[in-house]
Design an enzyme around this catalytic site. Structure first.
Site, mmCIF file in Angstrom:
data_model
loop_
_atom_site.group_PDB
_atom_site.id
_atom_site.type_symbol
_atom_site.label_atom_id
_atom_site.label_comp_id
_atom_site.label_asym_id
_atom_site.label_seq_id
_atom_site.Cartn_x
_atom_site.Cartn_y
_atom_site.Cartn_z
ATOM 1 N N CYS A 38 0.805 -0.933 0.078
ATOM 2 C CA CYS A 38 -0.027 0.137 -0.058
ATOM 3 C C CYS A 38 0.705 1.118 -0.107
ATOM 4 O O CYS A 38 1.638 1.573 -0.897
ATOM 5 C CB CYS A 38 -1.197 -0.259 1.144
ATOM 6 S SG CYS A 38 -2.353 1.222 1.018
ATOM 7 N N HIS A 48 -3.539 -5.452 1.389
ATOM 8 C CA HIS A 48 -3.196 -5.752 2.713
ATOM 9 C C HIS A 48 -3.836 -7.345 2.950
ATOM 10 O O HIS A 48 -4.778 -7.650 2.415
ATOM 11 C CB HIS A 48 -4.299 -4.762 3.656
ATOM 12 C CG HIS A 48 -3.859 -3.401 3.604
ATOM 13 N ND1 HIS A 48 -2.611 -2.847 4.095
ATOM 14 C CD2 HIS A 48 -4.289 -2.142 3.053
ATOM 15 C CE1 HIS A 48 -2.490 -1.893 3.920
ATOM 16 N NE2 HIS A 48 -3.684 -1.443 3.151
#
Length: 504
Positions: free
Chosen positions: A328, A437
């Site tokens: 991310c 994630h």
């Protein structure tokens, strides 16, 4: 429908844990239970089934209840982006950044969203377990409070106060908190729970007797210190050390605005892995992998890495054959530049990236909030690696574009079921980046990444199975160490008795 609120004498007193424990205990009794936290401040978050964003702890509590997480379970989430400001998320949707003082005055408006979400949950479930935030005795935050007693007063629910005896001063914490409450708030407290007790309970009993006599309120349970307990962290980073037999060394820098560090739980809990969270002010210790985690302020955290000589250290790590992963915000840092012309995360501007992968990220107000499934490709563009199953979630505000994305690290299913590429892997196979994630949560993905990273023969850890065992362990502790007569009052055989009736 019944409601019970758990408030704590301090942060990390055990509120989240007690709500999860009670949720699993009552769900095992056949009750339809839901968690609720009016206001949460945390950088670990989860994507809900309705496409919103809530605190990670509430997603765990939903799992304890045996239900899917929903944005109503945490209607106000604050994600700090600086020392004085945070992104404000209302009922799962980001409204934008707000300074602390401005938000304090905005809370009276936010209360409508809190009560709206609470009503929807209370209409659907037999029992709603509410978690407070911090302490109810924060005098400076009492006005327009929506997180603790302000909420309890608004919905007229009873409160159990929990304190952590392992910190010391447990009786002062409990009595002092009561003394700082108003008379009506004090009356709302129906009992105490003492958390993380170790030792001989007989030595504690004189103190318990004094506490009950002094306050006129019962001690509902003394919960033991549970060694090696794993729960998804709301914010705190675990300092648990790896076993002596660990064969893969992994380093994760603790960025000032690190987010979703629960990404690494499956590695941290695996005895084959030595995962260390290290300060950016420290040098990178010898290791096999460095993982750049998510960040709530990518530009500032990237600048902080540079100020502390991490680019040169990462160059050295790669020269010696180490692997580098970005997740991310970490993905965005690995590119050539991070642009934030609209000030989505902080002041408008841009920051040159670390330059390991050829792409540029432009931040934008729209936030991607998606639960995803797919598989690891690790640079294989033939889409034939479907056995390396992957599932996780995306939470990010950036659009990343550039030639490096033509060699994706991951393929994900879109809404139509088609595959779309995600992330990138360098031509030499040393640098991997993804927006996903939960990259390490799947045992299949762990195995593939271990092989990619030079570890053979390791046993992957099934994080979901491990989490379920921990929740059952908590529920067993509740059954053994809390007053059974009090717990039984929540059963359906009470004909819908309220907790106010139960506590009398």
């Amino acid at each position: 429908m019944s409601v019970l609120m758990i408030q704590g004498t301090t942060s990390d007193a055990g509120k989240s844990t007690l709500v999860a424990a009670l949720a699993r205990y009552f769900a095992r009794q056949g009750l339809c239970v839901a968690p609720f936290k009016p206001q949460n401040m945390a950088l670990n978050s989860a994507v809900t089934t309705d496409g919103g964003e809530i605190g990670r702890a509430q997603a765990l509590q939903a799992q304890a209840c045996g239900i899917e997480p929903h944005s109503d379970m945490n209607p106000v989430l604050l994600k700090p982006a600086s020392d004085t400001g945070a992104q404000v998320i209302i009922q799962g949707r980001a409204l934008g950044n707000m300074q602390a003082l401005n938000y304090h005055h905005y809370k009276s408006t936010v209360q409508n969203a809190v009560l709206d979400s609470f009503k929807r949950l209370s209409d659907q479930y037999e029992l709603v377990l509410v978690e407070g935030a911090g302490s109810p005795a924060e005098i400076n935050l009492r006005e327009n409070d929506i997180a603790n007693m302000g909420f309890a007063e608004a919905v007229d629910c009873p409160v159990v106060l929990i304190a952590d005896i392992d910190r010391g001063g447990v009786f002062a914490h409990l009595v002092g908190t009561l003394e700082l409450l108003s008379p009506t708030e004090r009356d709302r407290v129906v009992g105490f729970v003492i958390n993380r007790f170790r030792g001989d309970l007989q030595l504690l009993e004189p103190g318990l007797e004094w506490l009950e006599n002094y306050t006129g309120k019962p001690v509902l349970g003394v919960l033991p210190y549970l060694h090696d307990l794993y729960l998804d962290a709301e914010d705190a980073i675990s300092t648990q050390q790896a076993g002596a037999d660990a064969r893969l060394k992994v380093v994760v820098p603790v960025l000032p605005r690190i987010s979703n560090h629960t990404d690494f739980d499956a590695l941290r809990l695996n005895p084959d892995i030595d995962l260390q969270f290290v300060s950016v002010r420290e040098s990178i210790p010898p290791c096999d992998w460095v993982i750049l985690p998510g960040s709530k302020n990518v530009q500032a955290d990237l600048a902080y890495l540079k100020e502390n000589d991490w680019p040169a250290q990462l160059d050295r790590h790669l020269r010696y054959g180490g692997k580098l992963i970005g997740i991310c915000g970490g993905l965005q840092m690995l590119g050539k530049e991070v642009q934030d012309p609209d000030g989505v995360e902080d002041v408008p501007g841009s920051e040159l990236g670390l330059g390991y992968l050829d792409y540029i990220t432009r931040l934008q107000p729209y936030k991607a909030l998606i639960n995803v499934t797919g598989f690891l490709s690790l640079g294989n563009q033939d889409n034939d690696q479907g056995d390396i199953a992957l599932q996780g979630y995306e939470i990010h505000c950036g659009i990343t574009e550039g030639p490096a994305l033509q060699i994706p690290a991951v393929f994900l299913h879109d809404e139509a079921g088609n595959l779309r590429p995600d992330g990138a892997i360098s031509a030499d196979g040393q640098v991997l980046a993804t927006y996903v994630h939960g990259l390490f949560d799947s045992p299949q993905a762990q195995n593939a990444l271990f092989s990619w990273g030079g570890l053979t023969g390791a046993t992957p850890l099934n994080l979901n199975v491990h989490r379920e065992k921990q929740l059952d362990r908590l529920a067993d502790s509740i059954a053994e160490h809390m007053q059974n007569s009090w717990l039984r009052q929540f059963g359906r055989d009470q004909g819908g008795a309220t907790l106010e009736e139960v506590s009398r």
